[in-house]
Design an enzyme around this catalytic site. Structure first.
Site, PDB file in Angstrom:
ATOM      1  N   LYS A 145     -29.312  40.974   9.401  1.00 41.36           N
ATOM      2  CA  LYS A 145     -30.404  40.303   8.879  1.00 41.36           C
ATOM      3  C   LYS A 145     -31.033  39.281   9.438  1.00 41.36           C
ATOM      4  CE  LYS A 145     -31.952  40.589   4.495  1.00 41.36           C
ATOM      5  NZ  LYS A 145     -32.316  41.640   3.732  1.00 41.36           N
TER       6      LYS A 145
HETATM    7  P1  NAD Z   1     -40.705  40.023  -2.849  1.00 41.60           P
HETATM    8  O1  NAD Z   1     -40.784  38.803  -2.388  1.00 41.60           O
HETATM    9  O2  NAD Z   1     -41.692  41.231  -2.984  1.00 41.60           O
HETATM   10  O3  NAD Z   1     -40.444  39.610  -4.703  1.00 41.60           O
HETATM   11  C1  NAD Z   1     -39.622  38.546  -5.166  1.00 41.60           C
HETATM   12  C2  NAD Z   1     -39.724  38.566  -6.684  1.00 41.60           C
HETATM   13  O4  NAD Z   1     -38.747  37.669  -7.275  1.00 41.60           O
HETATM   14  C3  NAD Z   1     -41.123  37.624  -6.959  1.00 41.60           C
HETATM   15  O5  NAD Z   1     -41.786  38.372  -8.098  1.00 41.60           O
HETATM   16  C4  NAD Z   1     -40.685  36.276  -7.254  1.00 41.60           C
HETATM   17  O6  NAD Z   1     -41.783  35.545  -8.040  1.00 41.60           O
HETATM   18  C5  NAD Z   1     -39.215  36.671  -7.908  1.00 41.60           C
HETATM   19  N1  NAD Z   1     -38.436  35.417  -7.815  1.00 41.60           N
HETATM   20  C6  NAD Z   1     -38.227  34.589  -6.889  1.00 41.60           C
HETATM   21  N2  NAD Z   1     -37.348  33.608  -7.232  1.00 41.60           N
HETATM   22  C7  NAD Z   1     -37.076  33.925  -8.661  1.00 41.60           C
HETATM   23  C8  NAD Z   1     -36.572  33.200  -9.422  1.00 41.60           C
HETATM   24  N3  NAD Z   1     -35.572  32.090  -9.246  1.00 41.60           N
HETATM   25  N4  NAD Z   1     -36.310  33.582 -10.825  1.00 41.60           N
HETATM   26  C9  NAD Z   1     -37.177  34.771 -10.980  1.00 41.60           C
HETATM   27  N5  NAD Z   1     -38.107  35.423 -10.166  1.00 41.60           N
HETATM   28  C10 NAD Z   1     -37.742  35.024  -8.926  1.00 41.60           C
HETATM   29  O7  NAD Z   1     -39.054  40.413  -2.959  1.00 41.60           O
HETATM   30  P2  NAD Z   1     -38.492  42.218  -2.853  1.00 41.60           P
HETATM   31  O8  NAD Z   1     -38.669  42.638  -1.479  1.00 41.60           O
HETATM   32  O9  NAD Z   1     -39.020  42.664  -4.146  1.00 41.60           O
HETATM   33  O10 NAD Z   1     -36.985  41.794  -2.902  1.00 41.60           O
HETATM   34  C11 NAD Z   1     -36.367  41.499  -4.118  1.00 41.60           C
HETATM   35  C12 NAD Z   1     -34.876  41.396  -3.990  1.00 41.60           C
HETATM   36  O11 NAD Z   1     -34.533  42.991  -3.525  1.00 41.60           O
HETATM   37  C13 NAD Z   1     -34.238  40.667  -2.541  1.00 41.60           C
HETATM   38  O12 NAD Z   1     -32.905  40.300  -3.003  1.00 41.60           O
HETATM   39  C14 NAD Z   1     -34.263  41.487  -1.553  1.00 41.60           C
HETATM   40  O13 NAD Z   1     -33.285  41.251  -0.623  1.00 41.60           O
HETATM   41  C15 NAD Z   1     -33.825  42.757  -2.167  1.00 41.60           C
HETATM   42  N6  NAD Z   1     -34.249  43.957  -1.553  1.00 41.60           N
HETATM   43  C16 NAD Z   1     -35.480  44.242  -1.016  1.00 41.60           C
HETATM   44  C17 NAD Z   1     -35.751  45.417  -0.335  1.00 41.60           C
HETATM   45  C18 NAD Z   1     -37.091  45.859  -0.036  1.00 41.60           C
HETATM   46  O14 NAD Z   1     -37.153  47.235   0.404  1.00 41.60           O
HETATM   47  N7  NAD Z   1     -38.345  45.109  -0.285  1.00 41.60           N
HETATM   48  C19 NAD Z   1     -34.516  46.493  -0.042  1.00 41.60           C
HETATM   49  C20 NAD Z   1     -33.313  46.124  -0.623  1.00 41.60           C
HETATM   50  C21 NAD Z   1     -33.226  45.015  -1.203  1.00 41.60           C
END
Ligand code: NAD
Length: 416
Positions: free
Chosen positions: A106
């Site tokens: 990471k």
């Molecule tokens: P992103 O930045 O696209 O979206 C994050 C979302 O969470 C946004 O809508 C934001 O407003 C919201 N958010 C942030 N803090 C918050 C809070 N305190 N309360 C409520 N909502 C909140 O991120 P993403 O890529 O969708 O990733 C989200 C999660 O999924 C993370 O934990 C990330 O590590 C995990 N993840 C993402 C991927 C990927 O392919 N993008 C893959 C595996 C895991």
């Protein structure tokens, strides 16, 4: 007992418990408890107003026994070194759960991408990429997008790396734009994987997805795609929240409309025909499925007892603390863990690497078909372990992963 709040200590605690339970060889256990490589860099970036700011960045390789290190890069103001170590460890487990030939890594830069211009982001990314060139590279350590990063940022990393080595290296990152060796289906992959797992878990619980009610926390890449695809399965999304607040409608929310609204306003808040709710209220909504798809530690000792959903499908990394896990289990909730649920992203990243290596690109249908196969296999293996060992799905996933990593360590020879 006070709740452990350090993300890396939480993962270590879970690794300890599983290694002791299934009697993992001590050296493997000790290796999994620590990160193999931890790179911290400090680098200058010229901001638009002319002043120079020094940023800190991390690239952590937790374990590379089963293959090259693989894991996203996060840009977020609150991200710490220990968070990054925790996410790297989760990647080692995740790639083993879905049985793809990678280890875990990471990267992170504590910064606020929302408050930076595109030019500033580009300069930050290129300088960070130069600094971590010490460790990244195809076959070595392959970054991808995570919270706060996207295909454009991957393109800048690919370009910076390529400029340094003197030729174009498509395989240095995944999650790239299609025009430079990205894969079809990567943007939707994590949400698609979540939906595949939700469908299988619902079947196991005897829950009909057609008409099932769902609350989604986080409406970024993972949350919005999961919501959209769950609607296609017949689910009714009754609550959605992001960092600015939440919305609720017991009759169901028009998800496509919210995506458009979000694009225009930057948040789900204020969408038509919905009532405002807080994030705490969203987590406590009476519904069939809760999809935490925001950030880590959102379901903790303080609020776990309020969760009413029958099934929790962890789209985010580390959304449930170990204390909350116990409470949810005691309350009979079926928690499907992050290392299985959100693995769709890294699986399609793996497909992207394979396509880059072969210079032969698949159709979107082919990507989705292969993804479905990998996710279904992994789900059935985790469920079978859970039923056989009489443990919850998280412990089962960790057992499956750690056994696979132990096998690889032993066959490579851990006592040279
Ligand atoms: P992103 O930045 O696209 O979206 C994050 C979302 O969470 C946004 O809508 C934001 O407003 C919201 N958010 C942030 N803090 C918050 C809070 N305190 N309360 C409520 N909502 C909140 O991120 P993403 O890529 O969708 O990733 C989200 C999660 O999924 C993370 O934990 C990330 O590590 C995990 N993840 C993402 C991927 C990927 O392919 N993008 C893959 C595996 C895991």
């Amino acid at each position: 007992m006070t709740e452990v709040t350090n993300a890396f200590e939480m993962v270590q605690q879970r690794i300890d418990a599983v290694c002791e339970r299934i009697n993992i060889c001590e050296v493997c256990h000790l290796r999994l408890k620590e990160c193999q490589r931890e790179l911290t860099v400090h680098f200058p970036v010229k901001m638009d107003d002319g002043h120079v700011k020094v940023f800190t960045g991390y690239r952590i390789e937790h374990n590379t026994t089963r293959g090259p290190a693989k894991g996203g890069i996060r840009y977020h103001p609150d991200v710490t070194l220990d968070d990054t170590k925790a996410f790297a460890a989760l990647m080692t487990l995740k790639t083993a759960v879905v049985n793809i030939p990678y280890g875990g890594a990471k990267g992170a830069v504590p910064c606020d991408p929302m408050a930076m211009s595109q030019d500033e982001l580009e300069r930050l990314t290129r300088r960070y990429a130069s600094e971590i060139m010490l460790v990244i590279g195809p076959g070595r350590d392959i970054p991808a997008p995570d919270v706060g990063t996207n295909p454009q940022i991957m393109a800048w990393i690919m370009d910076t790396y390529s400029m340094n080595v003197g030729y174009s290296v498509l395989g240095v990152v995944t999650g790239k734009p299609l025009s430079i060796g990205g894969t079809r289906g990567r943007t939707e992959a994590t949400g698609r994987g979540c939906t595949i797992i939700a469908r299988l878990a619902a079947k196991h619980l005897g829950m009909n997805l057609d008409g099932a009610t769902v609350a989604v926390q986080g409406f970024g890449n993972v949350g919005s795609v999961s919501a959209m695809l769950l609607v296609k399965e017949g689910c009714k999304i009754i609550g959605i929240a992001d960092v600015k607040g939440g919305i609720y409608n017991s009759m169901g929310i028009d998800v496509e409309g919210v995506i458009q609204h979000c694009g225009e306003t930057g948040s789900v808040v204020g969408f038509k025909n919905t009532e405002p709710i807080t994030n705490a209220e969203l987590l406590a909504l009476p519904c069939d499925i809760l999809v935490p798809a925001a950030l880590e530690d959102e379901i903790c000792a303080a609020n776990a007892a309020s969760v009413k959903a029958k099934m929790i499908v962890e789209g985010a990394n580390g959304p449930t603390t170990p204390e909350a896990d116990k409470i949810l289990n005691d309350n009979g909730k079926f928690v499907v863990p992050d290392v299985l649920v959100n693995a769709g992203g890294v699986v399609v990243s793996y497909f992207e690497s394979v396509q880059d290596l072969q210079s032969f690109f698949w159709s979107e249908d082919e990507v989705n078909r292969q993804l479905q196969m990998v996710m279904e296999n992994a789900y059935h293996e985790v469920l079978e372990m859970s039923l056989r060992e009489k443990v919850d799905m998280r412990n089962a996933a960790y057992m499956l992963a750690i056994r696979r990593i132990e096998e690889a360590m032993l066959v490579r020879g851990i006592f040279p």
